[in-house]
Design a protein around this motif. Structure first.
Motif, PDB file in Angstrom:
ATOM      1  N   LEU A   1       0.820  -1.203   0.000  1.00 24.73           N
ATOM      2  CA  LEU A   1       0.000   0.000   0.000  1.00 24.73           C
ATOM      3  C   LEU A   1       0.857   1.257   0.000  1.00 24.73           C
ATOM      4  O   LEU A   1       0.588   2.218  -0.732  1.00 24.73           O
ATOM      5  CB  LEU A   1      -0.934   0.020   1.222  1.00 24.73           C
ATOM      6  N   ALA A   2       1.898   1.255   0.843  1.00 23.85           N
ATOM      7  CA  ALA A   2       2.746   2.439   0.973  1.00 23.85           C
ATOM      8  C   ALA A   2       3.450   2.764  -0.346  1.00 23.85           C
ATOM      9  O   ALA A   2       3.474   3.928  -0.780  1.00 23.85           O
ATOM     10  CB  ALA A   2       3.766   2.232   2.085  1.00 23.85           C
ATOM     11  N   ASP A   3       4.030   1.750  -0.977  1.00 21.04           N
ATOM     12  CA  ASP A   3       4.751   1.989  -2.235  1.00 21.04           C
ATOM     13  C   ASP A   3       3.827   2.522  -3.325  1.00 21.04           C
ATOM     14  O   ASP A   3       4.188   3.438  -4.079  1.00 21.04           O
ATOM     15  CB  ASP A   3       5.415   0.694  -2.709  1.00 21.04           C
ATOM     16  N   ALA A   4       2.620   1.951  -3.407  1.00 20.23           N
ATOM     17  CA  ALA A   4       1.668   2.397  -4.423  1.00 20.23           C
ATOM     18  C   ALA A   4       1.186   3.817  -4.137  1.00 20.23           C
ATOM     19  O   ALA A   4       1.001   4.622  -5.061  1.00 20.23           O
ATOM     20  CB  ALA A   4       0.481   1.443  -4.486  1.00 20.23           C
ATOM     21  N   PHE A   5       0.987   4.123  -2.872  1.00 19.68           N
ATOM     22  CA  PHE A   5       0.556   5.474  -2.475  1.00 19.68           C
ATOM     23  C   PHE A   5       1.608   6.501  -2.872  1.00 19.68           C
ATOM     24  O   PHE A   5       1.294   7.534  -3.483  1.00 19.68           O
ATOM     25  CB  PHE A   5       0.305   5.514  -0.970  1.00 19.68           C
ATOM     26  N   VAL A   6       2.854   6.217  -2.524  1.00 17.44           N
ATOM     27  CA  VAL A   6       3.939   7.157  -2.831  1.00 17.44           C
ATOM     28  C   VAL A   6       4.077   7.354  -4.337  1.00 17.44           C
ATOM     29  O   VAL A   6       4.229   8.489  -4.816  1.00 17.44           O
ATOM     30  CB  VAL A   6       5.263   6.655  -2.223  1.00 17.44           C
ATOM     31  N   ALA A   7       4.019   6.259  -5.091  1.00 17.06           N
ATOM     32  CA  ALA A   7       4.145   6.362  -6.553  1.00 17.06           C
ATOM     33  C   ALA A   7       3.009   7.178  -7.152  1.00 17.06           C
ATOM     34  O   ALA A   7       3.228   8.015  -8.046  1.00 17.06           O
ATOM     35  CB  ALA A   7       4.178   4.965  -7.169  1.00 17.06           C
ATOM     36  N   LYS A   8       1.802   6.959  -6.669  1.00 18.93           N
ATOM     37  CA  LYS A   8       0.651   7.683  -7.205  1.00 18.93           C
ATOM     38  C   LYS A   8       0.686   9.152  -6.805  1.00 18.93           C
ATOM     39  O   LYS A   8       0.258  10.028  -7.585  1.00 18.93           O
ATOM     40  CB  LYS A   8      -0.654   7.032  -6.731  1.00 18.93           C
ATOM     41  N   CYS A   9       1.185   9.429  -5.615  1.00 23.93           N
ATOM     42  CA  CYS A   9       1.309  10.824  -5.179  1.00 23.93           C
ATOM     43  C   CYS A   9       2.150  11.622  -6.168  1.00 23.93           C
ATOM     44  O   CYS A   9       1.835  12.775  -6.487  1.00 23.93           O
ATOM     45  CB  CYS A   9       1.934  10.891  -3.785  1.00 23.93           C
ATOM     46  N   ALA A  10       3.208  11.014  -6.654  1.00 27.42           N
ATOM     47  CA  ALA A  10       4.074  11.694  -7.622  1.00 27.42           C
ATOM     48  C   ALA A  10       3.308  12.021  -8.895  1.00 27.42           C
ATOM     49  O   ALA A  10       3.552  13.065  -9.529  1.00 27.42           O
ATOM     50  CB  ALA A  10       5.287  10.822  -7.937  1.00 27.42           C
ATOM     51  N   GLU A  11       2.368  11.165  -9.266  1.00 24.64           N
ATOM     52  CA  GLU A  11       1.581  11.375 -10.488  1.00 24.64           C
ATOM     53  C   GLU A  11       0.523  12.454 -10.321  1.00 24.64           C
ATOM     54  O   GLU A  11       0.225  13.187 -11.265  1.00 24.64           O
ATOM     55  CB  GLU A  11       0.892  10.069 -10.898  1.00 24.64           C
ATOM     56  N   VAL A  12      -0.055  12.547  -9.111  1.00 30.12           N
ATOM     57  CA  VAL A  12      -1.187  13.461  -8.905  1.00 30.12           C
ATOM     58  C   VAL A  12      -0.784  14.775  -8.236  1.00 30.12           C
ATOM     59  O   VAL A  12      -1.639  15.592  -7.887  1.00 30.12           O
ATOM     60  CB  VAL A  12      -2.302  12.777  -8.087  1.00 30.12           C
ATOM     61  N   GLY A  13       0.517  14.995  -8.073  1.00 33.49           N
ATOM     62  CA  GLY A  13       0.981  16.283  -7.572  1.00 33.49           C
ATOM     63  C   GLY A  13       1.031  16.434  -6.067  1.00 33.49           C
ATOM     64  O   GLY A  13       1.042  17.563  -5.549  1.00 33.49           O
ATOM     65  N   ILE A  14       1.086  15.329  -5.344  1.00 29.91           N
ATOM     66  CA  ILE A  14       1.231  15.391  -3.889  1.00 29.91           C
ATOM     67  C   ILE A  14       2.691  15.140  -3.528  1.00 29.91           C
ATOM     68  O   ILE A  14       3.287  14.156  -3.971  1.00 29.91           O
ATOM     69  CB  ILE A  14       0.348  14.346  -3.187  1.00 29.91           C
ATOM     70  N   GLU A  15       3.265  16.021  -2.724  1.00 30.07           N
ATOM     71  CA  GLU A  15       4.651  15.841  -2.282  1.00 30.07           C
ATOM     72  C   GLU A  15       4.672  14.998  -1.009  1.00 30.07           C
ATOM     73  O   GLU A  15       4.022  15.342  -0.014  1.00 30.07           O
ATOM     74  CB  GLU A  15       5.302  17.200  -1.993  1.00 30.07           C
ATOM     75  N   VAL A  16       5.397  13.906  -1.046  1.00 26.85           N
ATOM     76  CA  VAL A  16       5.565  13.064   0.145  1.00 26.85           C
ATOM     77  C   VAL A  16       6.754  13.612   0.919  1.00 26.85           C
ATOM     78  O   VAL A  16       7.909  13.482   0.494  1.00 26.85           O
ATOM     79  CB  VAL A  16       5.789  11.586  -0.236  1.00 26.85           C
TER      80      VAL A  16
END
Length: 393
Positions: free
Chosen positions: A189-204
Protein backbone atom coordinates in the motif's frame (compact mmCIF):
# COMPACT_ATOMS: atom_id res chain seq x y z
CA UNK A 1 -26.92 -21.52 -9.71
CA UNK A 2 -27.89 -17.85 -9.93
CA UNK A 3 -31.36 -18.81 -8.69
CA UNK A 4 -29.80 -20.59 -5.72
CA UNK A 5 -27.62 -17.58 -4.88
CA UNK A 6 -30.64 -15.24 -4.95
CA UNK A 7 -32.55 -17.62 -2.71
CA UNK A 8 -29.84 -17.92 -0.10
CA UNK A 9 -29.27 -14.18 0.04
CA UNK A 10 -32.84 -13.81 1.31
CA UNK A 11 -32.58 -16.71 3.74
CA UNK A 12 -32.39 -15.38 7.29
CA UNK A 13 -31.85 -18.57 9.25
CA UNK A 14 -28.81 -20.84 9.23
CA UNK A 15 -27.59 -23.93 11.01
CA UNK A 16 -26.15 -23.70 14.51
CA UNK A 17 -22.58 -22.44 14.73
CA UNK A 18 -19.72 -24.91 14.73
CA UNK A 19 -16.91 -24.70 17.27
CA UNK A 20 -14.03 -22.44 16.24
CA UNK A 21 -10.64 -23.94 15.50
CA UNK A 22 -11.83 -27.44 14.71
CA UNK A 23 -13.57 -29.25 11.91
CA UNK A 24 -17.07 -28.31 10.75
CA UNK A 25 -18.48 -31.77 10.05
CA UNK A 26 -21.76 -32.69 8.44
CA UNK A 27 -23.57 -35.99 8.38
CA UNK A 28 -24.53 -36.08 4.71
CA UNK A 29 -23.31 -39.20 2.94
CA UNK A 30 -22.22 -37.28 -0.14
CA UNK A 31 -20.33 -34.07 0.51
CA UNK A 32 -18.06 -31.60 -1.22
CA UNK A 33 -15.17 -30.65 1.05
CA UNK A 34 -13.83 -27.10 1.18
CA UNK A 35 -10.84 -26.26 3.37
CA UNK A 36 -10.36 -23.07 5.37
CA UNK A 37 -7.89 -21.75 7.90
CA UNK A 38 -6.93 -18.48 9.52
CA UNK A 39 -5.93 -16.78 12.76
CA UNK A 40 -8.83 -17.65 15.07
CA UNK A 41 -6.79 -16.78 18.14
CA UNK A 42 -4.23 -14.04 18.72
CA UNK A 43 -3.94 -10.39 17.75
CA UNK A 44 -5.33 -10.80 14.20
CA UNK A 45 -8.22 -13.08 15.12
CA UNK A 46 -10.69 -10.30 14.29
CA UNK A 47 -9.85 -10.94 10.63
CA UNK A 48 -9.76 -14.72 10.76
CA UNK A 49 -13.04 -15.09 12.63
CA UNK A 50 -14.79 -12.62 10.34
CA UNK A 51 -13.67 -14.57 7.27
CA UNK A 52 -14.69 -17.85 8.87
CA UNK A 53 -18.16 -16.70 9.93
CA UNK A 54 -18.86 -14.97 6.61
CA UNK A 55 -18.04 -18.10 4.62
CA UNK A 56 -19.94 -20.35 7.02
CA UNK A 57 -23.02 -18.18 6.69
CA UNK A 58 -23.10 -18.64 2.92
CA UNK A 59 -22.39 -22.37 3.05
CA UNK A 60 -25.01 -22.98 5.73
CA UNK A 61 -27.60 -21.10 3.68
CA UNK A 62 -26.61 -22.99 0.54
CA UNK A 63 -26.88 -26.34 2.30
CA UNK A 64 -30.32 -25.45 3.65
CA UNK A 65 -31.33 -24.62 0.08
CA UNK A 66 -30.28 -28.11 -1.07
CA UNK A 67 -26.53 -27.82 -1.50
CA UNK A 68 -24.81 -28.34 -4.85
CA UNK A 69 -26.14 -31.01 -7.17
CA UNK A 70 -27.80 -32.66 -4.21
CA UNK A 71 -24.54 -32.73 -2.25
CA UNK A 72 -23.91 -30.88 1.00
CA UNK A 73 -20.85 -28.63 1.27
CA UNK A 74 -18.59 -29.51 4.18
CA UNK A 75 -16.28 -26.84 5.58
CA UNK A 76 -13.16 -28.08 7.32
CA UNK A 77 -11.11 -25.42 9.06
CA UNK A 78 -8.19 -24.98 11.44
CA UNK A 79 -6.61 -22.20 13.47
CA UNK A 80 -3.18 -21.31 12.05
CA UNK A 81 -2.63 -18.61 14.72
CA UNK A 82 -1.35 -16.24 12.02
CA UNK A 83 1.87 -18.24 11.70
CA UNK A 84 3.31 -19.22 8.29
CA UNK A 85 4.57 -22.63 9.43
CA UNK A 86 1.22 -23.38 11.06
CA UNK A 87 -0.50 -22.33 7.82
CA UNK A 88 1.54 -24.77 5.75
CA UNK A 89 0.91 -27.58 8.24
CA UNK A 90 -2.82 -26.86 8.30
CA UNK A 91 -3.03 -26.79 4.50
CA UNK A 92 -1.21 -30.12 4.23
CA UNK A 93 -3.66 -31.59 6.73
CA UNK A 94 -6.62 -30.26 4.75
CA UNK A 95 -5.28 -31.78 1.53
CA UNK A 96 -4.86 -35.10 3.32
CA UNK A 97 -8.49 -34.86 4.43
CA UNK A 98 -9.61 -34.69 0.80
CA UNK A 99 -10.61 -31.07 0.21
CA UNK A 100 -11.70 -30.16 -3.30
CA UNK A 101 -10.96 -26.43 -2.95
CA UNK A 102 -9.50 -23.97 -0.46
CA UNK A 103 -11.06 -20.71 0.76
CA UNK A 104 -8.26 -18.64 2.21
CA UNK A 105 -5.86 -17.92 3.64
CA UNK A 106 -6.60 -14.77 5.65
CA UNK A 107 -3.37 -12.85 6.29
CA UNK A 108 -1.21 -12.01 3.28
CA UNK A 109 1.93 -13.68 4.64
CA UNK A 110 0.10 -16.89 5.50
CA UNK A 111 -1.56 -16.90 2.09
CA UNK A 112 1.75 -16.55 0.28
CA UNK A 113 3.02 -19.56 2.23
CA UNK A 114 -0.04 -21.60 1.23
CA UNK A 115 0.11 -20.52 -2.43
CA UNK A 116 3.57 -22.08 -2.63
CA UNK A 117 1.96 -25.38 -1.64
CA UNK A 118 -1.32 -25.04 -3.55
CA UNK A 119 0.00 -23.97 -6.96
CA UNK A 120 2.07 -27.11 -7.67
CA UNK A 121 -0.96 -29.34 -6.99
CA UNK A 122 -3.41 -27.04 -8.83
CA UNK A 123 -5.70 -26.68 -5.81
CA UNK A 124 -8.56 -24.21 -6.57
CA UNK A 125 -8.12 -21.34 -4.15
CA UNK A 126 -9.87 -18.04 -3.43
CA UNK A 127 -8.94 -15.62 -0.66
CA UNK A 128 -11.25 -13.01 0.79
CA UNK A 129 -8.57 -10.91 2.44
CA UNK A 130 -5.00 -11.44 1.18
CA UNK A 131 -4.32 -8.26 -0.75
CA UNK A 132 -0.66 -8.44 -1.84
CA UNK A 133 -0.24 -8.50 -5.62
CA UNK A 134 2.16 -11.45 -5.38
CA UNK A 135 -0.60 -13.69 -4.02
CA UNK A 136 -1.72 -14.33 -7.62
CA UNK A 137 1.42 -13.37 -9.57
CA UNK A 138 5.03 -14.47 -9.05
CA UNK A 139 6.93 -11.16 -8.71
CA UNK A 140 10.16 -12.72 -10.00
CA UNK A 141 8.99 -13.83 -13.44
CA UNK A 142 5.40 -12.55 -13.78
CA UNK A 143 3.89 -16.04 -13.80
CA UNK A 144 0.20 -15.95 -12.90
CA UNK A 145 -0.84 -18.53 -10.33
CA UNK A 146 -3.76 -19.75 -12.41
CA UNK A 147 -5.41 -21.58 -9.51
CA UNK A 148 -5.53 -18.58 -7.15
CA UNK A 149 -8.26 -15.92 -7.13
CA UNK A 150 -9.49 -13.34 -4.64
CA UNK A 151 -12.62 -11.38 -3.78
CA UNK A 152 -10.73 -8.46 -2.19
CA UNK A 153 -8.74 -5.57 -3.65
CA UNK A 154 -4.98 -5.76 -4.15
CA UNK A 155 -2.59 -3.55 -2.20
CA UNK A 156 -1.49 -1.33 -5.12
CA UNK A 157 -5.14 -0.62 -5.93
CA UNK A 158 -5.82 0.63 -2.40
CA UNK A 159 -2.66 2.73 -2.20
CA UNK A 160 -3.37 4.33 -5.56
CA UNK A 161 -7.03 4.96 -4.68
CA UNK A 162 -6.16 6.75 -1.43
CA UNK A 163 -3.60 8.97 -3.17
CA UNK A 164 -6.16 9.84 -5.83
CA UNK A 165 -8.82 10.50 -3.21
CA UNK A 166 -6.45 12.71 -1.24
CA UNK A 167 -5.70 14.79 -4.33
CA UNK A 168 -9.14 14.93 -5.93
CA UNK A 169 -11.46 15.02 -2.92
CA UNK A 170 -9.34 16.48 -0.12
CA UNK A 171 -7.14 18.87 -2.09
CA UNK A 172 -4.01 17.50 -0.42
CA UNK A 173 -0.64 18.95 -1.40
CA UNK A 174 1.69 17.22 1.09
CA UNK A 175 1.61 13.80 2.73
CA UNK A 176 3.64 11.62 5.07
CA UNK A 177 3.72 7.82 5.36
CA UNK A 178 4.27 5.54 8.36
CA UNK A 179 4.28 1.82 7.59
CA UNK A 180 5.31 -1.50 9.09
CA UNK A 181 8.74 -2.40 7.69
CA UNK A 182 9.05 -5.74 5.93
CA UNK A 183 5.33 -6.44 5.83
CA UNK A 184 3.96 -7.29 2.37
CA UNK A 185 0.59 -5.66 3.04
CA UNK A 186 1.87 -2.39 4.50
CA UNK A 187 4.71 -2.05 2.00
CA UNK A 188 2.41 -2.76 -0.94
CA UNK A 189 0.00 0.00 0.00
CA UNK A 190 2.75 2.44 0.97
CA UNK A 191 4.75 1.99 -2.24
CA UNK A 192 1.67 2.40 -4.42
CA UNK A 193 0.56 5.47 -2.48
CA UNK A 194 3.94 7.16 -2.83
CA UNK A 195 4.14 6.36 -6.55
CA UNK A 196 0.65 7.68 -7.20
CA UNK A 197 1.31 10.82 -5.18
CA UNK A 198 4.07 11.69 -7.62
CA UNK A 199 1.58 11.38 -10.49
CA UNK A 200 -1.19 13.46 -8.91
CA UNK A 201 0.98 16.28 -7.57
CA UNK A 202 1.23 15.39 -3.89
CA UNK A 203 4.65 15.84 -2.28
CA UNK A 204 5.56 13.06 0.15
CA UNK A 205 7.52 14.97 2.80
CA UNK A 206 8.30 12.09 5.17
CA UNK A 207 8.42 8.29 5.07
CA UNK A 208 8.79 6.47 8.38
CA UNK A 209 8.93 2.79 9.26
CA UNK A 210 8.63 0.65 12.36
CA UNK A 211 9.21 -2.97 13.36
CA UNK A 212 6.82 -5.75 14.32
CA UNK A 213 5.98 -5.50 18.01
CA UNK A 214 6.83 -1.80 18.35
CA UNK A 215 4.58 0.08 20.76
CA UNK A 216 6.32 3.46 20.85
CA UNK A 217 6.00 5.54 17.67
CA UNK A 218 6.93 8.92 19.11
CA UNK A 219 10.23 9.25 17.24
CA UNK A 220 8.62 8.59 13.85
CA UNK A 221 5.64 10.80 14.60
CA UNK A 222 7.85 13.63 15.83
CA UNK A 223 9.70 13.56 12.50
CA UNK A 224 6.40 13.60 10.64
CA UNK A 225 4.99 16.45 12.74
CA UNK A 226 8.04 18.56 11.93
CA UNK A 227 7.08 18.38 8.25
CA UNK A 228 3.45 19.43 8.94
CA UNK A 229 1.85 17.27 6.20
CA UNK A 230 -1.74 17.70 5.09
CA UNK A 231 -2.39 13.97 5.64
CA UNK A 232 -0.60 10.92 7.02
CA UNK A 233 -1.01 7.63 5.16
CA UNK A 234 -0.91 4.78 7.67
CA UNK A 235 -1.40 1.50 5.73
CA UNK A 236 -1.24 -0.84 8.70
CA UNK A 237 -3.53 -3.14 10.68
CA UNK A 238 -6.10 -1.74 13.10
CA UNK A 239 -4.24 -2.45 16.37
CA UNK A 240 -1.08 -0.61 15.29
CA UNK A 241 -3.17 2.14 13.71
CA UNK A 242 -4.96 2.71 17.01
CA UNK A 243 -1.68 3.18 18.88
CA UNK A 244 -0.17 5.37 16.16
CA UNK A 245 -3.14 7.72 15.94
CA UNK A 246 -3.43 7.97 19.73
CA UNK A 247 0.25 8.85 20.10
CA UNK A 248 0.06 11.30 17.20
CA UNK A 249 -2.74 13.22 18.90
CA UNK A 250 -0.80 13.31 22.16
CA UNK A 251 2.07 14.95 20.28
CA UNK A 252 -0.26 17.54 18.82
CA UNK A 253 -0.31 16.04 15.30
CA UNK A 254 -3.94 16.68 14.39
CA UNK A 255 -3.79 16.05 10.65
CA UNK A 256 -6.11 13.56 8.94
CA UNK A 257 -4.91 9.96 8.85
CA UNK A 258 -5.67 7.76 5.83
CA UNK A 259 -5.50 3.98 5.55
CA UNK A 260 -6.43 0.79 3.76
CA UNK A 261 -8.78 -2.06 4.52
CA UNK A 262 -6.60 -3.24 7.41
CA UNK A 263 -8.27 -0.46 9.39
CA UNK A 264 -11.50 -2.47 9.63
CA UNK A 265 -12.33 -2.57 13.36
CA UNK A 266 -9.99 0.34 14.24
CA UNK A 267 -12.79 2.09 16.17
CA UNK A 268 -12.16 -0.37 19.01
CA UNK A 269 -8.50 0.62 19.32
CA UNK A 270 -8.50 4.41 19.64
CA UNK A 271 -10.86 7.04 20.99
CA UNK A 272 -13.63 8.54 18.91
CA UNK A 273 -12.07 11.96 19.35
CA UNK A 274 -8.65 10.85 18.10
CA UNK A 275 -10.08 9.02 15.07
CA UNK A 276 -12.60 11.69 14.08
CA UNK A 277 -12.39 12.48 10.36
CA UNK A 278 -9.92 9.72 9.50
CA UNK A 279 -10.60 7.89 6.25
CA UNK A 280 -9.82 4.47 4.86
CA UNK A 281 -10.41 2.39 1.75
CA UNK A 282 -12.81 -0.55 2.06
CA UNK A 283 -14.81 -2.94 -0.07
CA UNK A 284 -17.98 -2.94 2.02
CA UNK A 285 -20.67 -0.28 2.49
CA UNK A 286 -22.84 -1.28 5.48
CA UNK A 287 -26.59 -0.87 5.04
CA UNK A 288 -26.23 0.49 1.53
CA UNK A 289 -28.60 -1.84 -0.40
CA UNK A 290 -31.43 -4.27 0.22
CA UNK A 291 -29.07 -7.19 -0.41
CA UNK A 292 -26.50 -5.82 2.02
CA UNK A 293 -29.15 -5.30 4.68
CA UNK A 294 -30.44 -8.86 4.19
CA UNK A 295 -26.90 -10.17 4.63
CA UNK A 296 -26.44 -8.10 7.78
CA UNK A 297 -29.73 -9.34 9.24
CA UNK A 298 -28.80 -12.95 8.45
CA UNK A 299 -25.37 -12.52 10.00
CA UNK A 300 -26.76 -11.06 13.22
CA UNK A 301 -29.42 -13.77 13.38
CA UNK A 302 -26.73 -16.44 13.00
CA UNK A 303 -24.09 -15.09 15.35
CA UNK A 304 -25.90 -12.76 17.73
CA UNK A 305 -23.79 -9.75 16.80
CA UNK A 306 -23.51 -7.24 13.95
CA UNK A 307 -21.17 -7.77 11.02
CA UNK A 308 -17.74 -7.04 12.59
CA UNK A 309 -15.92 -5.69 9.54
CA UNK A 310 -15.71 -5.98 5.76
CA UNK A 311 -13.95 -9.34 5.84
CA UNK A 312 -17.16 -11.21 6.67
CA UNK A 313 -18.99 -10.02 3.52
CA UNK A 314 -15.86 -10.51 1.43
CA UNK A 315 -15.72 -14.12 2.66
CA UNK A 316 -19.44 -14.55 2.00
CA UNK A 317 -18.77 -13.43 -1.58
CA UNK A 318 -15.70 -15.64 -1.91
CA UNK A 319 -17.78 -18.63 -0.80
CA UNK A 320 -20.51 -17.70 -3.29
CA UNK A 321 -18.06 -17.48 -6.19
CA UNK A 322 -16.35 -20.71 -5.17
CA UNK A 323 -19.61 -22.61 -4.82
CA UNK A 324 -20.84 -21.29 -8.17
CA UNK A 325 -17.62 -22.59 -9.73
CA UNK A 326 -18.04 -25.94 -7.97
CA UNK A 327 -21.62 -26.19 -9.25
CA UNK A 328 -20.30 -25.72 -12.79
CA UNK A 329 -17.64 -28.36 -12.21
CA UNK A 330 -20.36 -30.76 -11.06
CA UNK A 331 -21.88 -30.46 -14.54
CA UNK A 332 -18.66 -31.75 -16.11
CA UNK A 333 -19.28 -35.27 -14.88
CA UNK A 334 -15.76 -35.48 -13.47
CA UNK A 335 -15.25 -37.33 -10.21
CA UNK A 336 -15.49 -34.99 -7.22
CA UNK A 337 -11.99 -34.07 -6.08
CA UNK A 338 -10.21 -35.42 -9.16
CA UNK A 339 -7.63 -33.37 -11.05
CA UNK A 340 -10.14 -32.87 -13.87
CA UNK A 341 -12.75 -31.69 -11.36
CA UNK A 342 -10.35 -29.21 -9.76
CA UNK A 343 -9.41 -27.76 -13.14
CA UNK A 344 -13.10 -27.40 -13.96
CA UNK A 345 -13.53 -25.33 -10.78
CA UNK A 346 -10.60 -23.10 -11.73
CA UNK A 347 -12.00 -22.55 -15.23
CA UNK A 348 -15.43 -21.78 -13.79
CA UNK A 349 -14.22 -18.89 -11.61
CA UNK A 350 -14.19 -16.77 -14.76
CA UNK A 351 -17.34 -18.11 -16.40
CA UNK A 352 -19.54 -18.16 -13.27
CA UNK A 353 -18.14 -15.23 -11.27
CA UNK A 354 -19.90 -12.51 -13.29
CA UNK A 355 -23.31 -13.99 -12.38
CA UNK A 356 -22.62 -13.87 -8.63
CA UNK A 357 -24.18 -10.66 -7.34
CA UNK A 358 -22.17 -10.28 -4.16
CA UNK A 359 -22.39 -8.19 -1.03
CA UNK A 360 -19.22 -6.30 -1.95
CA UNK A 361 -19.65 -6.44 -5.73
CA UNK A 362 -23.27 -6.14 -6.77
CA UNK A 363 -22.24 -6.16 -10.42
CA UNK A 364 -20.80 -9.65 -10.15
CA UNK A 365 -17.26 -10.94 -10.01
CA UNK A 366 -15.28 -10.39 -13.19
CA UNK A 367 -11.56 -11.10 -12.87
CA UNK A 368 -8.66 -9.40 -14.64
CA UNK A 369 -5.70 -11.18 -16.22
CA UNK A 370 -4.10 -11.58 -12.78
CA UNK A 371 -7.23 -13.11 -11.19
CA UNK A 372 -8.10 -9.94 -9.26
CA UNK A 373 -11.72 -8.72 -9.09
CA UNK A 374 -12.70 -5.61 -11.02
CA UNK A 375 -14.87 -3.44 -8.76
CA UNK A 376 -15.14 0.00 -7.11
CA UNK A 377 -13.73 1.02 -3.74
CA UNK A 378 -15.69 2.31 -0.77
CA UNK A 379 -14.42 5.21 1.34
CA UNK A 380 -15.13 4.87 5.06
CA UNK A 381 -14.93 7.77 7.54
CA UNK A 382 -14.64 7.71 11.32
CA UNK A 383 -17.57 9.77 12.63
CA UNK A 384 -18.27 9.94 16.37
CA UNK A 385 -16.33 6.72 16.83
CA UNK A 386 -18.29 4.85 14.15
CA UNK A 387 -16.79 3.52 10.92
CA UNK A 388 -19.24 5.14 8.53
CA UNK A 389 -19.80 4.72 4.80
CA UNK A 390 -18.93 7.98 3.05
CA UNK A 391 -18.94 7.30 -0.70
CA UNK A 392 -17.90 5.05 -3.56
CA UNK A 393 -14.76 6.23 -5.31
Amino acid sequence: MKRIISFVLAFLMIAACFAFGGCAKQEAASTIKIGMQGPYTGSTAVYGLAVQTGARLYVDQLNKAGGINGKQVELIYYDNKGDDAEAINAFTRLVDEGITAFLGDVLTGNTLAVVAEAYPINMPMITASATAAEVTVNPDDGTVYTNVFRSCFIDPFQGEKMAQYAAEKLGVKTAAVIALTGDAYSAGLADAFVAKCAEVGIEVVAQEGYAVGDKDFNAQLTNIAAKNPDVVFCPNYYEDVGMIVTQARALGLDTTFLGGDGWGGVSEYASAEDLEGCLYCSAYAPGSTEEVRAFEAAYEEAYGQPVPNMFAPLAYDAAAVLCAAIAKAEESGAKTGSDEYKQAIIDAFRTEGPSVSGITSAGGYTFDENNNPIKDAVIMELVDGVETYKEVF
